[in-house]
Design a protein around this motif. Structure first.
Motif, short mmCIF file in Angstrom:
data_model
loop_
_atom_site.label_atom_id
_atom_site.label_comp_id
_atom_site.label_asym_id
_atom_site.label_seq_id
_atom_site.Cartn_x
_atom_site.Cartn_y
_atom_site.Cartn_z
N VAL A 52 0.96 -4.47 4.09
CA VAL A 52 -0.19 -3.87 3.41
C VAL A 52 -0.10 -2.37 3.65
CG1 VAL A 52 -2.69 -3.61 3.37
CG2 VAL A 52 -1.67 -5.90 3.58
N THR A 53 -0.05 -1.60 2.59
CA THR A 53 0.01 -0.15 2.71
C THR A 53 -1.40 0.39 2.90
OG1 THR A 53 1.95 -0.05 1.27
CG2 THR A 53 0.72 2.00 1.60
N ILE A 54 -1.63 1.04 4.03
CA ILE A 54 -2.98 1.54 4.32
C ILE A 54 -3.10 3.04 4.08
CG2 ILE A 54 -3.50 -0.32 5.95
CD1 ILE A 54 -2.98 1.67 8.22
N ASP A 55 -1.98 3.70 3.83
CA ASP A 55 -1.99 5.13 3.50
C ASP A 55 -0.81 5.40 2.56
OD1 ASP A 55 -1.74 7.92 3.35
OD2 ASP A 55 -2.48 8.22 5.37
N GLU A 56 -1.11 5.51 1.29
CA GLU A 56 -0.06 5.70 0.28
C GLU A 56 0.68 7.02 0.49
OE1 GLU A 56 0.97 3.69 -2.00
OE2 GLU A 56 -0.60 2.16 -2.16
N VAL A 161 -9.20 -0.99 7.46
CA VAL A 161 -8.65 -0.76 6.12
C VAL A 161 -7.69 -1.89 5.76
CG1 VAL A 161 -7.19 0.76 4.72
CG2 VAL A 161 -8.95 1.74 6.22
N PHE A 162 -6.84 -2.27 6.71
CA PHE A 162 -5.91 -3.38 6.48
C PHE A 162 -6.67 -4.64 6.06
CE2 PHE A 162 -4.33 -7.37 8.17
CZ PHE A 162 -3.10 -7.47 7.55
N LEU A 163 -7.72 -4.99 6.81
CA LEU A 163 -8.45 -6.22 6.53
C LEU A 163 -9.07 -6.20 5.14
CD1 LEU A 163 -10.23 -6.87 9.95
CD2 LEU A 163 -8.41 -8.25 8.92
N LEU A 164 -9.66 -5.08 4.76
CA LEU A 164 -10.26 -4.99 3.43
C LEU A 164 -9.21 -5.21 2.34
CD1 LEU A 164 -12.62 -1.93 4.01
CD2 LEU A 164 -13.30 -4.34 3.85
N ASN A 195 -16.62 -3.79 15.59
CA ASN A 195 -17.66 -2.81 15.32
C ASN A 195 -17.45 -2.16 13.95
OD1 ASN A 195 -19.95 -1.07 16.29
ND2 ASN A 195 -18.40 0.52 16.04
N GLU A 196 -16.19 -1.82 13.62
CA GLU A 196 -15.89 -1.24 12.31
C GLU A 196 -16.22 -2.23 11.19
OE1 GLU A 196 -14.54 1.91 11.31
OE2 GLU A 196 -15.34 2.33 13.31
N VAL A 197 -15.86 -3.48 11.39
CA VAL A 197 -16.14 -4.50 10.38
C VAL A 197 -17.64 -4.68 10.20
CG1 VAL A 197 -15.92 -6.95 9.80
CG2 VAL A 197 -13.95 -5.71 10.74
N PRO A 207 -14.38 -5.85 -0.04
CA PRO A 207 -15.04 -7.16 0.04
C PRO A 207 -15.86 -7.30 1.32
CG PRO A 207 -12.72 -7.39 0.59
CD PRO A 207 -12.90 -5.98 0.13
N ILE A 208 -16.95 -8.05 1.23
CA ILE A 208 -17.81 -8.30 2.38
C ILE A 208 -17.16 -9.38 3.24
CG2 ILE A 208 -20.08 -9.01 3.18
CD1 ILE A 208 -20.15 -6.38 1.69
N LEU A 209 -16.74 -9.02 4.43
CA LEU A 209 -16.07 -9.98 5.31
C LEU A 209 -17.10 -10.88 5.98
CD1 LEU A 209 -13.33 -7.72 6.93
CD2 LEU A 209 -13.41 -8.78 4.68
N HIS A 210 -16.72 -12.13 6.18
CA HIS A 210 -17.63 -13.14 6.72
C HIS A 210 -17.46 -13.23 8.24
CE1 HIS A 210 -20.47 -16.29 6.29
NE2 HIS A 210 -19.64 -17.32 6.34
N LEU A 211 -17.64 -12.08 8.91
CA LEU A 211 -17.42 -12.01 10.36
C LEU A 211 -18.47 -12.84 11.09
CD1 LEU A 211 -15.89 -10.71 12.78
CD2 LEU A 211 -17.61 -8.89 12.72
#
Length: 496
Positions: A52-56, A161-164, A195-197, A207-211
């Protein structure tokens, strides 16, 4: 008419049945893993991997390996796994702890290992997302080497950012319960990322993560509390005498962390001398010393360097340690950087290190092709724990993170192998108690197959502290059956 209705019902049942076995319909093209060198037979569930590219702009890419649940991937939790270091690949967990395979070392030395199904894989009850983080660790890399200068807060932000982006690639898992887990220095990674999530959820970032919660094993948490944990641990384990324990307690006034008093330092040096030949990751396991051609290494200074962890926000180099794990090390600053310890060791190999299986497997170009990883010419040689990071411990104590998350309803399991001397359970027990929550249950044993597997303290606000009897620093490596048992119960929100 009756026959047609019956046929239609059979058709619906067939469609529903097929649908339950075709998860990841939206998976990125080319991410499915169909075979792996060293393993023969069918995978017990689907595996996916890639970048997953997090910084193009920087070409900053994080590598993941995703194992679907062997049970019901449409409904079972998705669990992110992070190893610590900082600088250690999550293939540590995949290869040596709770991944879908057991690895048998290849013969001759350095050849490809043979893989067998792991009966205690955590994928038995959940989908597992193994992430190499931060960039520069494991198979993750950046085209801009400035990204290898990082720290706690930046790592948490990048992983978010990766997770999103990952859930955008795999949207069918967004509604699954999501948990964040890890061990060792991931005691910092996990709560800072959680905490970030949580902040992202509050802000409506999609997307809204289901933490639902998070889990930390033998995790670094608070410099002072963790730093004071060693002496009580080694005394309780019978590694130092009662007389020495009384003396060091008096000279240090019961506070062993970063003491500047000469009398305290002398007694701490005596403690270090007494435990120098003990395996820091599991006091029951042997510690193998170097051959005469190498500098003989003991764990003498590791606890002292641990007591100095995080004194400032200066960059911390990463040094390989026994069994391939790593630790941020402190020493006098030269030219703005902290040199590795002890300076005597310089670039010599650390005895007790055994990364053969993971290194041989993940440096095979055939394996890399199979798991959609870039070749060595792009991502570099695989090291279980890298020293190419300059890492800042800039998040401070994790206690405020834990209190904030648990008070808001997120579930937390803090577990400790009770024979780990690196991050002793005495520290984890102390800081979980220090949060100040009322006890929801008495301290009691928990069982596997009618045998005591450890002890548990349940607090209000869904905070649990758990020990695993006889386990070292990497619990699933030492006690795979017990690890899968508490993991399964906790994910299902059942009594442990």
């Amino acid at each position: 008419m009756k026959g047609r209705r019956y046929s239609y019902c059979l058709y619906l049942i067939l469609i529903q049945t097929l649908a339950s076995y075709v998860p990841s319909l939206a998976a990125p093209e080319g991410s499915l893993i169909t075979q792996i060198p060293g393993f023969s037979g069918n995978f017990p569930s689907r595996h996916y991997a890639g970048y997953v590219t997090i910084d193009e702009n920087h070409g900053k890419k994080l590598y993941y390996y995703f194992v679907e649940s062997e049970r019901n991937p449409r409904e079972d939790p998705v669990v992110l796994w992070l190893n610590g270091g900082p600088g250690c690949s999550s293939f540590d967990g995949f290869v040596y702890e709770h991944g879908p395979f057991n690895f048998e070392a290849g013969k001759p030395h350095g050849s490809l290992p043979t893989l067998h199904q792991n009966p205690y894989s955590w994928s038995k009850v959940s989908s597992i997302l193994y992430l190499d983080s931060p960039s520069g660790v494991g198979l993750s890399y950046s085209e801009n080497i400035s990204d290898y200068i990082t720290g706690d807060l930046k790592t948490a932000s990048d992983s978010h950012v990766f997770l999103l982006k990952w859930f955008e690639l795999y949207p069918e898992f967004i509604s699954n319960p999501f948990f964040i887990s890890g061990e060792s220095y991931a005691g910092i990674y996990v709560p800072t990322l959680a905490n970030e999530v949580a902040k992202g959820i509050d802000a409506g970032i999609k997307p809204i993560l289901h933490l639902k919660g998070y889990m930390v094993g033998n995790g670094v948490t608070d410099d002072v509390i963790d730093g004071n944990a060693l002496v009580p641990f080694v005394h309780g384990m019978g590694l130092i005498s009662e007389e020495l324990f009384e003396e060091v307690t008096i000279q240090c006034n019961g506070s062993y962390y970063n003491s500047t008093a000469d009398s305290c330092q002398k007694k701490l040096a005596t403690v270090d001398e007494e435990i120098k030949d003990i395996n820091v990751y599991d006091i029951l396991e042997p510690c193998y010393h170097a051959t005469p051609s190498k500098i003989s290494f003991t764990t003498t200074k590791l606890p002292q360097s641990f007591r100095r962890l995080g004194v400032s926000e200066r960059p911390l180099p990463v040094r390989k340690r026994m069994f391939g794990r790593a630790w941020p090390l402190r020493a006098p600053v030269r030219d703005g950087l902290v040199p590795s310890w002890p300076q005597l060791l310089s670039e010599v190999d650390v005895p007790c290190t055994d990364d053969e299986v993971a290194t041989a497997w993940l440096n095979s170009e055939a394996v890399r092709r199979a798991i959609h990883a870039e070749p060595k010419t792009v991502a570099g040689n695989f090291e279980l724990c890298t020293d190419r990071l300059k890492f800042y411990h800039d998040a401070g104590s994790m206690i405020k993170y834990h209190k904030n998350l648990t008070s808001r309803g997120y579930r937390a399991l803090i577990y400790s192998g009770d024979h780990d001397m690196c991050v002793p359970f005495t520290g984890s027990e102390a800081w979980t108690r220090s949060i100040g929550y009322k006890k929801a249950d008495s301290w009691r044993p928990w069982f596997v197959n009618d045998q005591v597997a450890g002890y548990i303290q349940v607090y209000e606000n869904n905070l649990i502290f758990l020990t695993i009897k006889g386990a070292g620093h990497t619990v699933p490596e030492y006690k795979p059956r017990e690890a899968l048992e508490f993991y399964s119960r906790w994910l299902a929100d059942k009594k442990i």
